[in-house]
Design a protein around this motif. Structure first.
Motif, PDB file in Angstrom:
ATOM      1  N   LEU B  64       0.829  -1.207   0.000  1.00 34.80           N
ATOM      2  CA  LEU B  64       0.000   0.000   0.000  1.00 34.80           C
ATOM      3  C   LEU B  64       0.861   1.253   0.000  1.00 34.80           C
ATOM      4  O   LEU B  64       0.619   2.203  -0.733  1.00 34.80           O
ATOM      5  N   TYR B  67       2.224   2.144  -3.362  1.00 36.72           N
ATOM      6  CA  TYR B  67       1.308   2.840  -4.259  1.00 36.72           C
ATOM      7  C   TYR B  67       1.127   4.290  -3.847  1.00 36.72           C
ATOM      8  O   TYR B  67       0.995   5.177  -4.694  1.00 36.72           O
ATOM      9  N   THR B 100       3.462  -6.587  -3.182  1.00 44.11           N
ATOM     10  CA  THR B 100       2.079  -7.044  -3.275  1.00 44.11           C
ATOM     11  C   THR B 100       2.027  -8.546  -3.523  1.00 44.11           C
ATOM     12  O   THR B 100       1.250  -9.267  -2.887  1.00 44.11           O
ATOM     13  N   LEU B 131      -5.023  -4.650  -6.457  1.00 41.92           N
ATOM     14  CA  LEU B 131      -3.876  -3.733  -6.364  1.00 41.92           C
ATOM     15  C   LEU B 131      -2.735  -4.244  -7.229  1.00 41.92           C
ATOM     16  O   LEU B 131      -2.060  -3.471  -7.925  1.00 41.92           O
ATOM     17  N   VAL B 166      -6.914   2.233  -4.223  1.00 42.87           N
ATOM     18  CA  VAL B 166      -6.209   1.940  -2.987  1.00 42.87           C
ATOM     19  C   VAL B 166      -7.049   2.401  -1.795  1.00 42.87           C
ATOM     20  O   VAL B 166      -7.082   1.754  -0.746  1.00 42.87           O
ATOM     21  N   LYS B 170      -8.518   0.268   1.468  1.00 35.76           N
ATOM     22  CA  LYS B 170      -8.458   0.671   2.865  1.00 35.76           C
ATOM     23  C   LYS B 170      -9.799   0.445   3.572  1.00 35.76           C
ATOM     24  O   LYS B 170      -9.868  -0.011   4.697  1.00 35.76           O
TER      25      LYS B 170
END
Lengths: 222, 241
Positions: B64, B67, B100, B131, B166, B170
């Motif tokens: 994360l 990104y 990832t 992702l 993204v 979350k």
């Protein structure tokens, strides 16, 4: 200003009519993709009923993607796109008009054919109205997001595959909320949350797509 | 901001920093692995299998984070036409994609003993997979477009649109309430895991972070050098022609 957008919509629709085949091809593709599924999973009515909504939606998604490639292609090739960029009219308005024209020429026909596919896939009777409603609410987002992808890849030589790789992940929310909403109606569950999220996503994509696409076209033509 | 736009200055600065971050990475990994493999106690439910967490959680976090770095660097590059930011975004992408993939692999290895299967279409696993696809699309943009300046602009737009996804990741935990454990590290009543486990986890996260920074500087350096080589080649070719 609005008149200009309207003129572009009319122009694009007329062009797609004169080229003729594009809309017919998209609709035929839609029907054929759905027809493949009974061969793959077997003709049991119960299984077909369960997957009907999902299959029709995925097929709609792929079909609407099929025509994205050509959204800006001919304009790029004959130089109209450069003229749009140079003209005093905002490019954002031009691309928005093109998105709407794309929806009218490639998603609206899908919505009209969808009930027929519902019969083929043994969609329960309560499912037809939700299918149509979710398609009306959701497919514009496909044109908006897909339009961003089309504008990003229009100037590239190998744009087609890249286009699908870029936008399919972004289609996922539409698919999720649309199928959740339609299935909720069939099962008699509360449906408003899904419908609102679906509409919200469509509106959100409508709000950002013109700017993103215009920026992409300017970057691509530089 | 523009002080750092100069690749030559970046090369000098990163050459000074690199040995330090490399050393720090090794030290942090040493402590982190010692804590997580030896010092941290067994979990009373999961036994030793929970130790996958010490790789899985930092990897997911870096996935994360990567990104996020791409999105911020892309925005900076797009707005101020900052060449180093563009290179940073480009250099981050394969790192983020690898983290990832690591998170997905360790997650599914963990899933086998916990859920009895390697893969479940659970909210977080699914969004991690998405992702990964987004990373692949972003990398493909750089590979498809030959003109670097144009590639930077188009990749930046792709990255800024992708960041929306993204955000969806979350909040996916709340959206679909599924089999995956709810977040235990950050929650209102404080962490609920054992002290040594927490120390191990934090050390591993710090180690992964340092590792990421080190690799990122290295990759940006190599991208800059690659560009220099290309320019030199072009000049040589032009001289002869």
């Amino acid at each position: 200003m609005l008149k200009l957008g309207f003129l572009i919509i009319v122009r694009d629709l007329r062009l797609s009519m004169r080229h003729g085949s594009s809309t017919t091809m998209v609709v035929s593709f839609f029907i054929i993709v759905v027809t493949m599924f009974p061969f793959a999973v077997g003709p049991e009515q119960e299984i077909l009923r369960k997957i009907s909504l999902g299959v029709i939606w995925v097929a709609a998604l792929l079909s609407s993607m099929l025509s994205l490639d050509s959204m800006f292609q001919s304009d790029y090739e004959d130089g109209s796109l450069d003229q749009f960029v140079l003209s005093p009219a905002p490019l954002e308005l031009v691309v928005l008009a093109k998105f709407i024209a794309h929806w009218l020429s490639s998603s609206l026909p899908l919505i009209l054919v969808a009930p027929l596919l519902g019969i083929l896939m043994n969609l329960p009777e309560r499912g037809y109205v939700p299918l149509i409603v979710t398609m009306v609410l959701g497919t514009p987002a496909l044109s908006f997001i897909g339009g961003i992808g089309a504008s990003l890849t229009v100037t590239l030589r190998r744009g087609g595959v890249l286009l699908s790789l870029l936008i399919l992940p972004l289609y996922i929310p539409v698919l999720i909320f649309a199928v959740l909403a339609a299935n909720a109606v069939i099962d008699g569950d509360p449906v408003m949350d899904h419908v609102l999220l679906l509409s919200g996503f469509t509106l959100f994509s409508a709000a950002i797509a013109p700017w993103a696409a215009a920026a992409a076209i300017r970057a691509g033509l530089e | 901001m523009h002080k750092f736009a100069n690749p030559a200055r970046f090369m000098r600065l990163s050459n000074i920093l690199l040995p330090w971050t490399t050393g720090l990475t090794i030290v942090l990994f040493g402590f982190g692995l010692y804590y997580s493999l030896i010092l941290a106690p067994q979990d009373y439910q999961m036994g030793n299998t929970y130790r996958i967490m010490f790789i899985h959680v930092p990897a997911s976090y870096m996935a994360l984070f990567g990104y996020g770095v791409i999105a911020v660097a892309s925005a900076v590059g797009f707005i101020w036409n900052h060449p180093l930011a563009n290179q940073a975004a480009r250099a981050t992408a394969p790192l983020g994609a690898t983290f990832t993939a690591l998170a997905l692999i360790t997650g599914s290895l963990w899933g086998k003993p916990m859920w009895g299967t390697y893969w479940i279409w659970d909210a977080r696993l699914t969004s991690m997979l998405i992702l990964f696809f987004i990373y692949l699309g972003y990398i493909a943009v750089w590979q498809t477009i030959e003109d670097q300046a144009k590639a930077a602009k188009i990749a930046a737009i792709v990255a800024m649109i992708g960041i929306i996804n993204v955000v969806i990741i979350k909040f996916s935990v709340d959206w679909w309430n599924t089999l995956h454990q709810p977040a235990t590290l950050i929650r209102a009543g404080g962490p609920t895991i054992h002290g040594d486990m927490l120390a191990a986890l934090l050390l591993m996260i710090a180690a992964f972070n340092m590792f990421f920074v080190t690799l990122l500087m290295w990759r940006i350096q190599s991208l800059i050098l690659k560009r220099r080589i290309r320019t030199l080649r072009l000049q040589l070719g032009g001289g002869r022609g």
